[in-house]
Design a protein around this motif. Structure first.
Motif, mmCIF file in Angstrom:
data_model
loop_
_atom_site.group_PDB
_atom_site.id
_atom_site.type_symbol
_atom_site.label_atom_id
_atom_site.label_comp_id
_atom_site.label_asym_id
_atom_site.label_seq_id
_atom_site.Cartn_x
_atom_site.Cartn_y
_atom_site.Cartn_z
ATOM 1 N N ARG A 81 0.814 -1.226 0.000
ATOM 2 C CA ARG A 81 0.000 0.000 0.000
ATOM 3 C C ARG A 81 0.843 1.271 0.000
ATOM 4 O O ARG A 81 0.357 2.344 -0.308
ATOM 5 C CB ARG A 81 -0.964 0.021 1.194
ATOM 6 C CG ARG A 81 -2.042 -1.058 1.134
ATOM 7 C CD ARG A 81 -3.189 -0.620 0.264
ATOM 8 N NE ARG A 81 -4.097 -1.680 -0.089
ATOM 9 C CZ ARG A 81 -5.273 -1.894 0.471
ATOM 10 N NH1 ARG A 81 -5.668 -1.134 1.464
ATOM 11 N NH2 ARG A 81 -6.037 -2.867 0.038
ATOM 12 N N GLY A 82 2.117 1.184 0.318
ATOM 13 C CA GLY A 82 3.008 2.341 0.294
ATOM 14 C C GLY A 82 3.579 2.644 -1.081
ATOM 15 O O GLY A 82 4.271 3.651 -1.267
ATOM 16 N N LYS A 84 3.759 3.928 -4.893
ATOM 17 C CA LYS A 84 3.115 4.936 -5.732
ATOM 18 C C LYS A 84 2.560 4.218 -6.953
ATOM 19 O O LYS A 84 3.311 3.714 -7.782
ATOM 20 C CB LYS A 84 4.108 6.014 -6.145
ATOM 21 C CG LYS A 84 4.488 6.924 -4.999
ATOM 22 C CD LYS A 84 5.377 8.044 -5.463
ATOM 23 C CE LYS A 84 5.664 8.982 -4.304
ATOM 24 N NZ LYS A 84 6.553 10.082 -4.703
ATOM 25 N N LEU A 95 0.339 9.130 -6.387
ATOM 26 C CA LEU A 95 -0.106 8.878 -5.022
ATOM 27 C C LEU A 95 0.201 7.440 -4.635
ATOM 28 O O LEU A 95 0.145 6.543 -5.484
ATOM 29 C CB LEU A 95 -1.614 9.083 -4.901
ATOM 30 C CG LEU A 95 -2.201 10.400 -5.366
ATOM 31 C CD1 LEU A 95 -3.715 10.360 -5.299
ATOM 32 C CD2 LEU A 95 -1.666 11.533 -4.525
ATOM 33 N N THR A 96 0.476 7.236 -3.362
ATOM 34 C CA THR A 96 0.580 5.861 -2.895
ATOM 35 C C THR A 96 -0.822 5.258 -2.901
ATOM 36 O O THR A 96 -1.829 5.976 -2.877
ATOM 37 C CB THR A 96 1.154 5.774 -1.467
ATOM 38 O OG1 THR A 96 0.235 6.392 -0.560
ATOM 39 C CG2 THR A 96 2.537 6.406 -1.370
ATOM 40 N N GLU A 98 -2.227 3.652 -0.514
ATOM 41 C CA GLU A 98 -2.851 3.999 0.762
ATOM 42 C C GLU A 98 -3.455 5.403 0.732
ATOM 43 O O GLU A 98 -4.597 5.620 1.150
ATOM 44 C CB GLU A 98 -1.834 3.896 1.886
ATOM 45 C CG GLU A 98 -2.390 4.178 3.258
ATOM 46 C CD GLU A 98 -1.358 3.958 4.348
ATOM 47 O OE1 GLU A 98 -1.779 3.614 5.450
ATOM 48 O OE2 GLU A 98 -0.151 4.136 4.088
ATOM 49 N N ARG A 99 -2.706 6.350 0.212
ATOM 50 C CA ARG A 99 -3.200 7.732 0.156
ATOM 51 C C ARG A 99 -4.410 7.832 -0.757
ATOM 52 O O ARG A 99 -5.414 8.447 -0.415
ATOM 53 C CB ARG A 99 -2.073 8.658 -0.329
ATOM 54 C CG ARG A 99 -2.437 10.129 -0.335
ATOM 55 C CD ARG A 99 -2.438 10.662 1.087
ATOM 56 N NE ARG A 99 -3.030 11.966 1.208
ATOM 57 C CZ ARG A 99 -2.356 13.096 1.334
ATOM 58 N NH1 ARG A 99 -1.036 13.088 1.352
ATOM 59 N NH2 ARG A 99 -2.991 14.234 1.461
ATOM 60 N N TYR A 100 -4.335 7.225 -1.920
ATOM 61 C CA TYR A 100 -5.446 7.263 -2.864
ATOM 62 C C TYR A 100 -6.718 6.682 -2.253
ATOM 63 O O TYR A 100 -7.808 7.256 -2.402
ATOM 64 C CB TYR A 100 -5.086 6.505 -4.147
ATOM 65 C CG TYR A 100 -6.280 6.257 -5.020
ATOM 66 C CD1 TYR A 100 -6.885 7.305 -5.706
ATOM 67 C CD2 TYR A 100 -6.835 4.988 -5.146
ATOM 68 C CE1 TYR A 100 -8.012 7.095 -6.497
ATOM 69 C CE2 TYR A 100 -7.947 4.768 -5.932
ATOM 70 C CZ TYR A 100 -8.532 5.818 -6.604
ATOM 71 O OH TYR A 100 -9.645 5.605 -7.380
ATOM 72 N N GLY A 102 -7.687 6.699 0.640
ATOM 73 C CA GLY A 102 -8.215 7.518 1.719
ATOM 74 C C GLY A 102 -8.723 8.885 1.310
ATOM 75 O O GLY A 102 -9.107 9.674 2.172
ATOM 76 N N VAL A 103 -8.736 9.189 0.009
ATOM 77 C CA VAL A 103 -9.165 10.521 -0.438
ATOM 78 C C VAL A 103 -10.212 10.413 -1.550
ATOM 79 O O VAL A 103 -10.344 9.384 -2.196
ATOM 80 C CB VAL A 103 -7.968 11.376 -0.932
ATOM 81 C CG1 VAL A 103 -6.946 11.589 0.182
ATOM 82 C CG2 VAL A 103 -7.301 10.756 -2.149
ATOM 83 N N CYS A 106 -7.590 14.742 -5.453
ATOM 84 C CA CYS A 106 -6.131 14.784 -5.429
ATOM 85 C C CYS A 106 -5.664 15.712 -4.300
ATOM 86 O O CYS A 106 -6.074 16.875 -4.253
ATOM 87 C CB CYS A 106 -5.598 15.286 -6.766
ATOM 88 S SG CYS A 106 -3.797 15.433 -6.804
ATOM 89 N N PRO A 107 -4.803 15.238 -3.410
ATOM 90 C CA PRO A 107 -4.316 16.086 -2.337
ATOM 91 C C PRO A 107 -3.398 17.203 -2.833
ATOM 92 O O PRO A 107 -3.205 18.199 -2.146
ATOM 93 C CB PRO A 107 -3.561 15.130 -1.418
ATOM 94 C CG PRO A 107 -3.412 13.864 -2.155
ATOM 95 C CD PRO A 107 -4.361 13.866 -3.298
#
Length: 127
Positions: A81-82, A84, A95-96, A98-100, A102-103, A106-107
């Motif tokens: 999950r880490g 990209k 995005l990783t 994990e980040r994707y 959770g959003v 786009c951050p």
């Protein structure tokens, strides 16, 4: 593997429908614009591409990979999950996983992502 074009700036369409832009990240498959929309998913919110675990190449969707890759797709394991593996087609931020997951946007640039993509999470990432 499908052909494509890698460039370091601007945009270029390559063999096999690949598009490369800003930073030279190419997106393969049936890409229809420089924000990674494809012939299968092309609404205003369809602005991500997924780097597939099986080949390390970006495709706009599972159908593009199935049509162009020449091999079966493989999901990213939970322990990766880490990595990209998601590209925002608007600003080209990677995005990783994990980040994707959770959003909803786009951050980096705030571009909204299609909420319907959550229905396909299992095609790309182990759950």
């Amino acid at each position: 593997m499908s052909g494509g074009t890698r460039v370091s700036g601007g945009q270029a369409r390559g063999v096999g429908g690949g598009v490369a832009a800003g930073g030279g990240i190419r997106v393969l498959g049936a890409v229809v614009d420089d924000q990674t929309r494809c012939t299968h998913y092309r609404t205003e919110l369809d602005v991500i591409a997924i780097r597939f675990a099986c080949c390390g190449e970006y495709y706009p969707c599972h159908a593009c990979h199935a049509e162009a890759a020449g091999h079966p797709a493989r999901q990213w394991p939970v322990e990766d999950r880490g990595e990209k593996a998601v590209l925002c087609g608007v600003c080209r931020t990677e995005l990783t996983i994990e980040r994707y997951l959770g959003v909803d946007a786009c951050p980096a640039c705030g571009a909204a992502f299609n909420p319907g993509c959550k229905l396909h999470t299992g095609l790309y990432f182990e759950e």
